[in-house]
Design a protein around this motif. Structure first.
Motif, PDB file in Angstrom:
ATOM      1  N   SER A 172       0.812  -1.220   0.000  1.00  8.98           N
ATOM      2  CA  SER A 172       0.000   0.000   0.000  1.00  8.98           C
ATOM      3  C   SER A 172       0.843   1.266   0.000  1.00  8.98           C
ATOM      4  O   SER A 172       0.493   2.239  -0.680  1.00  8.98           O
ATOM      5  CB  SER A 172      -0.971  -0.006   1.178  1.00  8.98           C
ATOM      6  N   ASP A 175       2.472   1.628  -3.521  1.00 13.09           N
ATOM      7  CA  ASP A 175       1.478   1.983  -4.536  1.00 13.09           C
ATOM      8  C   ASP A 175       0.986   3.417  -4.366  1.00 13.09           C
ATOM      9  O   ASP A 175       0.725   4.115  -5.355  1.00 13.09           O
ATOM     10  CB  ASP A 175       0.298   1.014  -4.460  1.00 13.09           C
ATOM     11  N   THR A 176       0.847   3.859  -3.110  1.00 10.87           N
ATOM     12  CA  THR A 176       0.397   5.233  -2.867  1.00 10.87           C
ATOM     13  C   THR A 176       1.443   6.236  -3.336  1.00 10.87           C
ATOM     14  O   THR A 176       1.107   7.268  -3.945  1.00 10.87           O
ATOM     15  CB  THR A 176       0.078   5.438  -1.382  1.00 10.87           C
ATOM     16  N   LEU A 179       1.121   6.466  -7.014  1.00 15.34           N
ATOM     17  CA  LEU A 179      -0.091   7.201  -7.386  1.00 15.34           C
ATOM     18  C   LEU A 179       0.124   8.700  -7.255  1.00 15.34           C
ATOM     19  O   LEU A 179      -0.213   9.481  -8.173  1.00 15.34           O
ATOM     20  CB  LEU A 179      -1.250   6.763  -6.495  1.00 15.34           C
ATOM     21  N   HIS A 200      -2.381  -0.573   6.462  1.00 15.87           N
ATOM     22  CA  HIS A 200      -3.695  -0.277   5.914  1.00 15.87           C
ATOM     23  C   HIS A 200      -4.281   1.030   6.443  1.00 15.87           C
ATOM     24  O   HIS A 200      -5.392   1.399   6.066  1.00 15.87           O
ATOM     25  CB  HIS A 200      -4.690  -1.427   6.113  1.00 15.87           C
ATOM     26  N   HIS A 231     -13.586  10.169  -3.794  1.00 13.46           N
ATOM     27  CA  HIS A 231     -13.096   8.906  -3.261  1.00 13.46           C
ATOM     28  C   HIS A 231     -12.948   9.023  -1.751  1.00 13.46           C
ATOM     29  O   HIS A 231     -12.715  10.109  -1.219  1.00 13.46           O
ATOM     30  CB  HIS A 231     -11.736   8.536  -3.871  1.00 13.46           C
ATOM     31  N   ARG A 233     -10.526   8.021   0.181  1.00 10.50           N
ATOM     32  CA  ARG A 233      -9.211   8.479   0.633  1.00 10.50           C
ATOM     33  C   ARG A 233      -9.051   9.977   0.403  1.00 10.50           C
ATOM     34  O   ARG A 233      -8.370  10.663   1.176  1.00 10.50           O
ATOM     35  CB  ARG A 233      -8.093   7.668  -0.015  1.00 10.50           C
ATOM     36  N   GLU A 246      -4.097   3.745   2.080  1.00 13.30           N
ATOM     37  CA  GLU A 246      -4.919   2.607   1.670  1.00 13.30           C
ATOM     38  C   GLU A 246      -5.977   3.015   0.651  1.00 13.30           C
ATOM     39  O   GLU A 246      -6.458   4.144   0.645  1.00 13.30           O
ATOM     40  CB  GLU A 246      -5.576   1.960   2.899  1.00 13.30           C
ATOM     41  N   SER A 247      -6.345   2.060  -0.207  1.00 16.74           N
ATOM     42  CA  SER A 247      -7.360   2.295  -1.218  1.00 16.74           C
ATOM     43  C   SER A 247      -8.693   2.648  -0.563  1.00 16.74           C
ATOM     44  O   SER A 247      -8.943   2.358   0.608  1.00 16.74           O
ATOM     45  CB  SER A 247      -7.537   1.037  -2.078  1.00 16.74           C
ATOM     46  N   SER A 248      -9.573   3.263  -1.335  1.00 15.61           N
ATOM     47  CA  SER A 248     -10.846   3.717  -0.779  1.00 15.61           C
ATOM     48  C   SER A 248     -11.695   2.564  -0.274  1.00 15.61           C
ATOM     49  O   SER A 248     -12.367   2.691   0.755  1.00 15.61           O
ATOM     50  CB  SER A 248     -11.610   4.511  -1.842  1.00 15.61           C
ATOM     51  N   GLU A 249     -11.663   1.442  -0.984  1.00 20.61           N
ATOM     52  CA  GLU A 249     -12.485   0.308  -0.528  1.00 20.61           C
ATOM     53  C   GLU A 249     -11.982  -0.238   0.804  1.00 20.61           C
ATOM     54  O   GLU A 249     -12.761  -0.721   1.625  1.00 20.61           O
ATOM     55  CB  GLU A 249     -12.570  -0.802  -1.577  1.00 20.61           C
ATOM     56  N   HIS A 250     -10.675  -0.186   1.022  1.00 21.29           N
ATOM     57  CA  HIS A 250     -10.134  -0.526   2.334  1.00 21.29           C
ATOM     58  C   HIS A 250     -10.490   0.544   3.365  1.00 21.29           C
ATOM     59  O   HIS A 250     -11.049   0.258   4.408  1.00 21.29           O
ATOM     60  CB  HIS A 250      -8.607  -0.645   2.274  1.00 21.29           C
TER      61      HIS A 250
END
Length: 442
Positions: A172, A175-176, A179, A200, A231, A233, A246-250
């Motif tokens: 995470s 990847d962040t 991004l 997370h 989103h 996040r 962490e991704s929005s779904e997390h």
């Protein structure tokens, strides 16, 4: 030779990435002994065939063993990579089907929330057993774990075993950072990052180029881009001041403001029960890899960056220094988080080991979010190590999404159903603990 044990090797996509990296390294040629462990004989056979194919494609000259009994494989290991999923798809399905009947929404259910609590409760006994075997057979080895819920499992290992060489690995943060670099139109190498928190739920504390913060540029982008603002996040960033990893779904599952509200779910496009779709995709990927093995297709994975476990192992064996974000015991790393917790921080990895960087204090609002998260983690660890059913209830009661959705009696009833559904995989004392009686203290 350096001995690397992969337990849960039947997670073949990850096994493929790790072994592709290690076998492609010229410095490690002829020096690796890889031992593969899985309790599923079919997946173990697939992993062993995959390892042999990759060894042949690279000419790595590795020694390869495999078995369903982990103890002979662990004997003399230098590194143990943990990537197992206790209960598999069927357990995850129950983690979603039962809460759904109570009106409790989840997206991934693997960290906190009732899904994360029960994933931890069925994983901790297996992980403690692995750590016990390592303490006996390879006490100086490093346990590198990808298994979720990472913050909970690493805390349980720290508190419940003498094993000390433990690090959690998660994508995470990496990847962040990628991004954010893409959003502001810069190469990663041009940006200085410093990120910390818990796995997370960490936050980008420093986001700079040439000594200047890039957060104002991110703010301008968000002001002009409705989609970027829409989103979870982004909502958390705007209100708490630092971008979450962490991704929005997390991220939606760790706070009370999104999943309990139908309009917010629709507005933010939250993918309910996304974990079930991801599990189905993993099953499809496994079958495709088996087909590639059977047809003789090349299977070597070529990536721009090493897989995380490969980075750690390569740096330790060759002395090549790297900064890697890892989950490690909070031994004075983050002042305003619990000392017994495990935190996600940057660490220098080299030939002498893993050296985490001291962060100091997080901004107070971020530490508050993390402490709310860690309340659930601590009670889950307590439930598992003390085999105490009341602590299962309390972990769920203190979970932000669960407590914002359900009253206390319904939370207890939900936990009772999940305990019944998973009883074969849970600590015995939790199963025997009995159901809560209304009006009586637990």
């Amino acid at each position: 030779m350096a001995k690397v044990v992969i337990t849960g090797a039947g997670n073949v996509e990850l096994t493929r990435k790790i072994l592709s990296d290690l076998f492609s390294s010229a410095e490690l040629g002829g020096t690796l002994h890889v031992a593969l462990h899985d309790v599923d004989p079919g997946r173990l056979a697939t992993a062993q065939a995959l390892a042999r194919r990759l060894d042949s494609e690279t000419g790595a000259g590795a020694t390869i063993d495999a078995g369903r009994d982990r103890r002979p494989l662990l004997d003399g290991a230098d590194f143990v990579i943990c990537q197992f999923d206790v209960g598999g798809y069927d357990a995850v399905l129950r983690d979603f089907e039962i809460p759904r009947r109570y009106g409790l929404r989840q997206t991934l259910g693997d960290t906190i929330g009732v899904g994360g609590v029960f994933r931890a409760l069925r994983t901790i006994p297996v992980l403690l057993g692995l750590a016990g075997d390592m303490t006996e057979l390879c006490p100086d080895a490093w346990l590198l774990t990808y298994t979720d819920p990472m913050a909970t499992l690493c805390w349980a290992l720290r508190e419940g075993t003498p094993l000390r060489n433990v690090a959690g690995l998660c994508y995470s943060v990496r990847d962040t950072h990628a991004l954010l670099a893409d959003l502001v139109g810069r190469e990663l190498e041009e940006i200085t990052f410093r990120t910390a928190g818990v796995n997370h739920q960490a936050f980008v504390l420093r986001f700079e180029s040439e000594g200047h913060s890039l957060y104002p540029e991110l703010d301008q982008l968000m002001a002009s881009d409705q989609e970027l603002r829409g989103h979870v996040r982004s909502e958390i960033y705007r209100r708490f001041g630092y971008f979450p990893t962490e991704s929005s779904e997390h991220a939606a599952e760790y706070v009370p403001w999104f999943l309990p509200h139908e309009k917010e779910v629709a507005r933010l496009g939250l993918p309910l029960e996304e974990a079930l779709r991801r599990s189905a995709r993993k099953l499809d990927a496994y079958e495709r890899l088996r087909g590639s093995l059977a047809s003789g297709k090349p299977l070597l994975a070529r990536w721009k960056h090493f897989e995380m476990a490969s980075e750690v192992i390569h740096s330790m064996l060759t002395g090549t220094p790297r900064e890697v974000y890892l989950t490690l015991p909070n031994a004075g790393l983050v002042d305003n988080l619990p000392a017994q917790a495990c935190v996600e921080v940057p660490a220098l990895v080299d030939g002498s080991g893993i050296h985490p960087q001291v962060i100091g204090s997080l901004p107070v609002q971020l530490a508050a979010l993390n402490r709310t998260f860690l309340n659930v983690v601590e009670l889950t660890v307590t439930a598992a190590l003390q085999e105490r059913r009341s602590a299962v209830y309390q972990a769920a009661m203190l979970d932000p999404n669960t407590s914002a959705t359900l009253p206390l009696a319904a939370i207890e009833e939900l936990c009772d159903e999940l305990i019944d559904a998973h009883e074969a995989l849970l600590p015995a004392g939790i199963v025997r603990g009995g159901r809560a009686v209304p009006g009586e203290a637990c």
